[in-house]
Write an enzyme that holds these catalytic residues in place. Structure first.
Site, short mmCIF file in Angstrom:
data_model
loop_
_atom_site.label_atom_id
_atom_site.label_comp_id
_atom_site.label_asym_id
_atom_site.label_seq_id
_atom_site.Cartn_x
_atom_site.Cartn_y
_atom_site.Cartn_z
N ASP A 1 0.82 -1.21 0.00
CA ASP A 1 0.00 0.00 0.00
C ASP A 1 0.86 1.26 0.00
O ASP A 1 1.88 1.33 0.69
CB ASP A 1 -0.90 -0.03 1.24
N GLU B 1 0.58 -0.65 -5.16
CA GLU B 1 -0.45 0.37 -5.26
C GLU B 1 0.24 1.70 -5.56
O GLU B 1 0.79 2.35 -4.67
CB GLU B 1 -1.25 0.49 -3.96
#
Length: 613
Positions: A259, A301
């Site tokens: 992330d 991401e």
């Protein structure tokens, strides 16, 4: 030395020199590097036999995740089935949806009301108690593997919750733990950072630092005040986070989504985004995976434009992420829906299709997050679309304020000064299924379903791995009940994070229902995709000229095989054609069709397969 130990040593030897060179470049700490190598062996030894066998099998087939039968679905555990045990009980439903990659949205322990949807982790080795335990997670992964399904999870690298053990000790003034974050006893250095570092949430969480009066320090908080940025300039942070990563991989994870990866290295005088050290860290993560758990795939991401996204693949010789999100294409898709103009989307797809085939994108229409309008405004400006008024048009269109718009949804993080905002809604609500149902208008509903299926057909034809958002397969619409929950009411993203509608899933096989029409339409498309080798990753994918700005044409070619898709983003019936040699048939109706003379309904599409010569 056992055969297993010999295998580990061979993997370590293969990567050791580069791993050490990169580590020493960042940290210049021999002892910490030696500790890292020792711990890699510890986590390798802790990896169970079934996972080690999975590693060996996938080392022989490193492109396993690129096959044309790959189909993912992202879901929230509690919304979908209550808890991890509930998800285990629903695996047959997911398999019936043709899903073989289950992306479990954040499930690690987070403080209630200060979790940012699960992205403020207080314990990387503990599942949120209401969702289950680590044992439940490992059992779910094992059940998935028995059914030839993969499990994906989020690994939040950039920050921890302020409730994390490290943050608690740092708040108590422990220097060792303060050094794992960015602490300053006055505002001089934070002020210098603020000169160059953009704000992630300028309206809801302005600034990049939070003042902690109890210890008289500022701490860096790029996202929300309760999410404290980790200092990856400290080798202890890198090592410990890698140990957390491997612990989670050992629970049976197949794909780990890292992330907010562009943010993880901070340097004064920069934007603290996409710095070279980020790539060093991701490259080291890739090698650590290949040493300890080579069946695990890294999904990055990176929510940025293509020229900033592509470097996260690394190079063919020194790869970083295995997969990246096709973010700009997703946003451009919805721009195309609102403008009925495919030119920008065609240009965007041409850029993606020109990249090496080793680069694998994850394609999606919707996800758990908002839609930010990060479009190519330099190109749009040439077509008379200026950034600020165009963003306003898009938000007005998708909130249903533009005459003729059937979309329904809500703005997120609206800035009253710049009038900038992002957008939230489910795919079905954006396509008009919600408004048509509210108005009880059968004709509008038919068009909304057609648009929903057209967009999925287009998404399934792109190069890469398709990912559905849970509920889209049964046309789940917006859930406005989040406004009744004080912990969620201020975050409009919960409009598309509603409880899974099992009552609609029960209608999936009824062709007279909206859910049934969407579900069965997707089933047909997924079946074709699985059965046709032209959908393999090694196929050539390109757009074709249609001479019609409302219609996108995509061609996939693999050897003698060819597939052509035509997608009408206009809401009017249109005649269109492309030049192609040979005879073609409609994949759905099986009728012979001349690609040069096709008629599409408003928001209609057609998949054409070239017949064998």
């Amino acid at each position: 030395m056992s055969a297993a130990d010999t295998l580990f040593q061979a993997r370590l030897a293969h990567h050791h020199d580069e791993l050490k060179w990169l580590y020493m470049e960042l940290y210049r700490n021999e002892d910490m590097f030696a500790e890292l190598c020792d711990q890699l062996y510890v986590y390798y030894k802790a990896r169970n036999t079934k996972l080690k066998n999975r590693d060996k099998k996938r080392e022989q087939d490193p492109d396993w995740f690129k096959k044309n039968d790959m189909l993912g679905m992202m879901l929230y555990i509690d919304n979908f089935a209550g808890n991890l045990k509930g998800v285990r009980e629903k695996l047959d439903y997911l398999r019936a949806c043709n899903v073989n990659c289950v992306h479990l949205m954040p499930f690690l322990d987070t403080p209630e009301g200060r979790s940012d949807g699960g992205y403020a982790v207080s314990d990387f080795r503990k599942v949120r108690p209401d969702l289950g335990t680590m044992e439940d997670l490992a059992a779910l992964a094992e059940d998935c593997h028995k059914k030839n399904m993969n499990v994906c999870m989020d690994f939040v690298m950039n920050h921890t919750s302020e409730d994390h053990e490290w943050a608690v000790k740092a708040r108590q003034g422990d220097g060792e733990y303060m050094s794992r974050y960015f602490f300053y006893d006055n505002y001089a250095i934070p002020a210098e950072f603020e000169k160059t570092v953009p704000q992630v949430f300028p309206t809801t969480a302005p600034g990049n630092f939070t003042w902690l009066p109890e210890i008289g320090h500022y701490v860096m908080t790029s996202f929300y005040p309760y999410q404290w940025d980790l200092n990856y300039g400290n080798p202890r942070v890198f090592n410990e986070m890698m140990y957390n990563f491997l612990f989670l991989a050992n629970q049976g994870m197949d794909i780990i989504r890292i992330d907010a990866v562009p943010y993880i290295w901070k340097q004064l005088g920069t934007q603290c985004r996409n710095l070279p050290q980020v790539h060093t860290i991701v490259r080291m993560m890739r090698m650590i995976c290949e040493i300890v758990c080579p069946s695990v795939v890294l999904l990055g991401e990176v929510v940025m434009e293509p020229e900033k996204v592509v470097p996260y693949f690394g190079t063919v010789e020194k790869p970083e992420c295995h997969m990246l999100y096709n973010v700009t294409t997703m946003a451009t898709t919805w721009h195309t829906v609102a403008t009925r103009d495919v030119r920008l989307l065609k240009k965007q797809m041409d850029i993606v299709n020109s990249l090496p085939k080793q680069y694998t994108f994850l394609n999606y229409l919707r996800c758990h997050d908002d839609i930010g309008w990060g479009l190519d405004y330099d190109t749009l400006r040439g077509w008379g679309m200026e950034e600020v008024p165009h963003k306003r048009y898009l938000n007005d269109f998708f909130t249903g304020k533009i005459e003729g718009s059937v979309s329904r949804g809500e703005l997120y993080n609206e800035d009253p000064v710049t009038q900038d905002a992002r957008f939230c809604a489910t795919t079905a609500s954006m396509c008009g299924i919600e408004s048509a149902g509210f108005e009880q208008d059968a004709e509008k509903m038919e068009n909304a379903i057609r648009q929903d299926l057209m967009l999925h057909a287009y998404m399934l034809m792109q190069s890469g791995i398709p990912m559905l958002y849970s509920g889209d397969e049964v046309a789940q619409v917006n859930d406005y009940t989040y406004k009744e929950n004080p912990l969620k009411a201020e975050d409009s993203r919960y409009i598309h994070r509603g409880a899974f509608p099992w009552e609609l899933a029960a209608q999936a096989k009824d062709p007279d229902t909206v859910a049934g029409k969407v579900y069965q339409g997707l089933q047909q498309l997924e079946s074709i995709r699985r059965s046709q080798e032209v959908f393999n990753a090694d196929a050539d994918c390109r757009t074709l000229d249609t001479g019609n700005n409302a219609v996108l044409a995509i061609a996939r070619t693999r050897g003698e095989e060819q597939m052509i898709g035509l997608f009408n983003f206009g809401d009017w019936k249109t005649a269109v054609g492309v030049q192609a040699e040979g005879s073609f048939e409609d994949c759905l109706s099986k009728e012979k069709v001349n690609p040069a003379a096709v008629t599409l309904e408003g928001h209609g599409f057609i998949w054409l397969k070239k017949g064998k010569s």
